[in-house]
Design an enzyme around this catalytic site. Structure first.
Site, PDB file in Angstrom:
ATOM      1  N   SER A  98       2.190   3.588  11.550  1.00  0.00           N
ATOM      2  CA  SER A  98       1.671   2.466  12.324  1.00  0.00           C
ATOM      3  C   SER A  98       2.036   2.699  13.782  1.00  0.00           C
ATOM      4  O   SER A  98       3.082   3.272  14.088  1.00  0.00           O
ATOM      5  CB  SER A  98       2.295   1.167  11.822  1.00  0.00           C
ATOM      6  OG  SER A  98       2.274   0.194  12.845  1.00  0.00           O
ATOM      7  N   GLU A 138      -7.099   3.999   0.937  1.00  0.00           N
ATOM      8  CA  GLU A 138      -7.705   2.813   1.561  1.00  0.00           C
ATOM      9  C   GLU A 138      -9.101   3.118   2.109  1.00  0.00           C
ATOM     10  O   GLU A 138     -10.046   2.346   1.961  1.00  0.00           O
ATOM     11  CB  GLU A 138      -6.815   2.287   2.689  1.00  0.00           C
ATOM     12  CG  GLU A 138      -5.587   1.575   2.192  1.00  0.00           C
ATOM     13  CD  GLU A 138      -4.690   1.123   3.340  1.00  0.00           C
ATOM     14  OE1 GLU A 138      -4.363  -0.061   3.382  1.00  0.00           O
ATOM     15  OE2 GLU A 138      -4.331   1.956   4.187  1.00  0.00           O
ATOM     16  N   LYS A 184       6.519   2.137   8.936  1.00  0.00           N
ATOM     17  CA  LYS A 184       5.351   2.146   8.047  1.00  0.00           C
ATOM     18  C   LYS A 184       4.867   3.530   7.641  1.00  0.00           C
ATOM     19  O   LYS A 184       4.865   4.455   8.431  1.00  0.00           O
ATOM     20  CB  LYS A 184       4.177   1.405   8.711  1.00  0.00           C
ATOM     21  CG  LYS A 184       4.342  -0.095   8.781  1.00  0.00           C
ATOM     22  CD  LYS A 184       4.442  -0.772   7.420  1.00  0.00           C
ATOM     23  CE  LYS A 184       3.109  -0.871   6.726  1.00  0.00           C
ATOM     24  NZ  LYS A 184       2.225  -1.842   7.360  1.00  0.00           N
ATOM     25  N   HIS A 215      -4.737  -8.120 -16.676  1.00  0.00           N
ATOM     26  CA  HIS A 215      -4.572  -9.202 -15.687  1.00  0.00           C
ATOM     27  C   HIS A 215      -3.504  -8.854 -14.641  1.00  0.00           C
ATOM     28  O   HIS A 215      -2.883  -9.749 -14.070  1.00  0.00           O
ATOM     29  CB  HIS A 215      -4.214 -10.528 -16.361  1.00  0.00           C
ATOM     30  CG  HIS A 215      -5.083 -10.861 -17.529  1.00  0.00           C
ATOM     31  ND1 HIS A 215      -6.253 -11.570 -17.401  1.00  0.00           N
ATOM     32  CD2 HIS A 215      -4.972 -10.538 -18.850  1.00  0.00           C
ATOM     33  CE1 HIS A 215      -6.824 -11.702 -18.610  1.00  0.00           C
ATOM     34  NE2 HIS A 215      -6.063 -11.066 -19.498  1.00  0.00           N
TER      35      HIS A 215
END
Ligand code: ARG
Length: 461
Positions: A281, A294, A287, A160
């Site tokens: 970024s 991804e 970043k 979980h």
């Protein structure tokens, strides 16, 4: 209607094909990708025709030499593809006739584009599955090596997404390895099943020439000729099976990606993904984004989309061949490309992943990960598991309230929950003790993990 006077599809037609319809129905822009397999299939077919006396040796020689020339031209990028010839098959055949004359026109004896295309896709997929399996193996070796380095590295195991029990990072990596083993098996299995020869099925009903289907199958490395001519030219279940196996593999890579993305976040901070596999970024200077995982996660959707496309393409088609099937190529090709690219990116990236051991260890310590070990300890002392579960629950509550791990509670505090608890309980409450005790097959104990890695390495070699 915009009539194109340049070309008649066949002598049967009184009118030329509409210019847009010609573009609309052409597939050469994408199916030229199977040119090598098409030539391979044609050489086998012609060789068989010669062996059974339908072509003379001189004709066969002309055909084989002509096709070799065409193959070279394609390889050099000099072949002129034309949508006037609709697809890869007709482009090559037309060029062959240009080159060698009448013998070129005999190549299609006892054959149809229907069995030809079914043959080409099978040969194509067989080749590509071999490349995919090689890339998959490279990734599996990379995982094994990283798992070896981290057979003793402790991290929290989750259920979980909540800290559950301590495990080793090596054990976690070996879970990925196992999934990929099944993916490899599925792909090999699919490759075996698709490896039968449709050649000789012709348009749908077979042919009246005295063909030798065993010979053409054998020349192409197929295990046998297919059993039914209608089935041979119509079903694309093998491509569906391939994209299904690919979708499952991509689903696995997507889960792998999701974990890497989470672990690379400041909140987890378990791993570092090297700069070479990340980008920045354009607006936020701080970043460092985990682009590779991804993108792989995102691309899993596209492969599953191809699986759906092929299922829907096949569904409700009456026997035998229908032009619908021309739509099978792009999903197949894109699945192959996506799979190869994702596997390549992962096989390149995994060896460079850096585990932040201290952070993993700290996180394992924070979530009462050894609570089950304490319960098992009490069971060994004679309590029923449910009672032990209850007692440990109370101890955890004290830990939560006082912001301490179970191992940080004092012996007398622990004894206030059960008099059965003795000094040696702290061995059980340590993360090292917890993982070491799970030494059965498939367990997370460092020695077990090392044995699993060794075993896997032998099987992979
Ligand atoms: N380009 C076609 C395909 O991809 C080849 C087979 C065409 N056969 C036909 N009868 N029109 O399926």
């Amino acid at each position: 209607m915009n009539v194109n006077t340049q070309k008649l599809s066949s002598a049967r037609f009184a009118q030329a094909t509409d210019a847009f319809v010609e573009i609309f129905t052409a597939s050469v822009d994408f199916d030229k990708r199977m040119a090598q397999q098409d030539i391979q299939g044609s050489i086998a077919h012609a060789t068989m025709l010669c062996r059974v006396g339908v072509l003379t040796q001189a004709e066969l020689d002309l055909i084989v030499n002509g096709l070799a020339k065409i193959r070279d031209e394609i390889e050099r990028g000099e072949f002129e593809w034309s949508i006037k010839q609709e697809d890869v098959h007709m482009n090559i055949e037309a060029k062959l006739t240009d080159l060698i004359g009448i013998a070129g026109k005999k190549l299609h004896t006892g054959r149809s584009r229907n069995d030809q295309v079914a043959t080409d896709i099978r040969l194509y997929l067989r080749d590509e599955i071999t490349s995919i399996l090689a890339e998959l193996k490279r990734l599996q070796f990379a995982i094994l090596t990283l798992a070896e380095t981290h057979a003793e590295t402790i991290m929290p195991g989750f259920t979980h997404l909540q800290v559950a029990q301590p495990i080793t990072f090596g054990h976690h990596l070996m879970a990925w390895f196992e999934m990929l083993c099944r993916d490899a098996e599925r792909l090999s299995d699919c490759s075996k099943r698709l490896n039968v020869s449709p050649l000789g099925a012709a348009a749908l009903a077979g042919t009246s020439y005295p063909i030798d289907r065993h010979l053409s199958a054998q020349l192409l490395g197929f295990s046998r000729p297919s059993n039914n001519s209608l089935d041979s030219v119509s079903d694309r279940d093998f491509a569906i099976e391939f994209t299904a196996s690919a979708s499952i593999l991509m689903m696995h890579l997507s889960r792998f990606s999701e974990e890497l993305i989470l672990w690379a976040s400041a909140q987890f901070d378990f791993i570092d993904i090297p700069d070479a596999f990340c980008t920045g970024s354009s607006i936020m200077p701080q970043k460092k984004n985990p682009d590779v995982p991804e993108l792989v996660r995102g691309k899993s959707g596209r492969v599953t989309g191809h699986l759906m496309a092929l299922l829907m393409l096949m569904k409700s088609q009456p026997l035998a061949y229908n032009k619908d099937n021309q739509e099978d190529k792009e999903p197949i090709f894109d699945t192959v490309d996506t799979l190869l690219n994702c596997l390549r990116a992962y096989a390149d990236m995994v060896p460079h992943l850096v585990a932040k051991k201290e952070n993993m260890y700290r996180a394992a310590k924070q979530g009462f990960a050894t609570a089950t070990d304490l319960a098992d300890y009490l069971v060994r002392k004679g309590l029923a598991f449910r009672d032990a579960h209850e007692i440990v629950g109370l101890a955890v509550r004290l830990g939560v309230e006082t912001k301490r791990d179970l191992s940080e509670l004092s012996l007398s505090e622990l004894q206030s929950f059960s008099a059965l608890i003795g000094e040696e309980v702290f061995d059980v409450l340590s993360l090292e003790g917890s993982v070491a005790s799970r030494s059965h097959i498939g367990g997370t104990a460092p020695n077990t993990v090392k044995a699993a890695i060794e075993n896997a390495r032998q099987q992979l070699n």
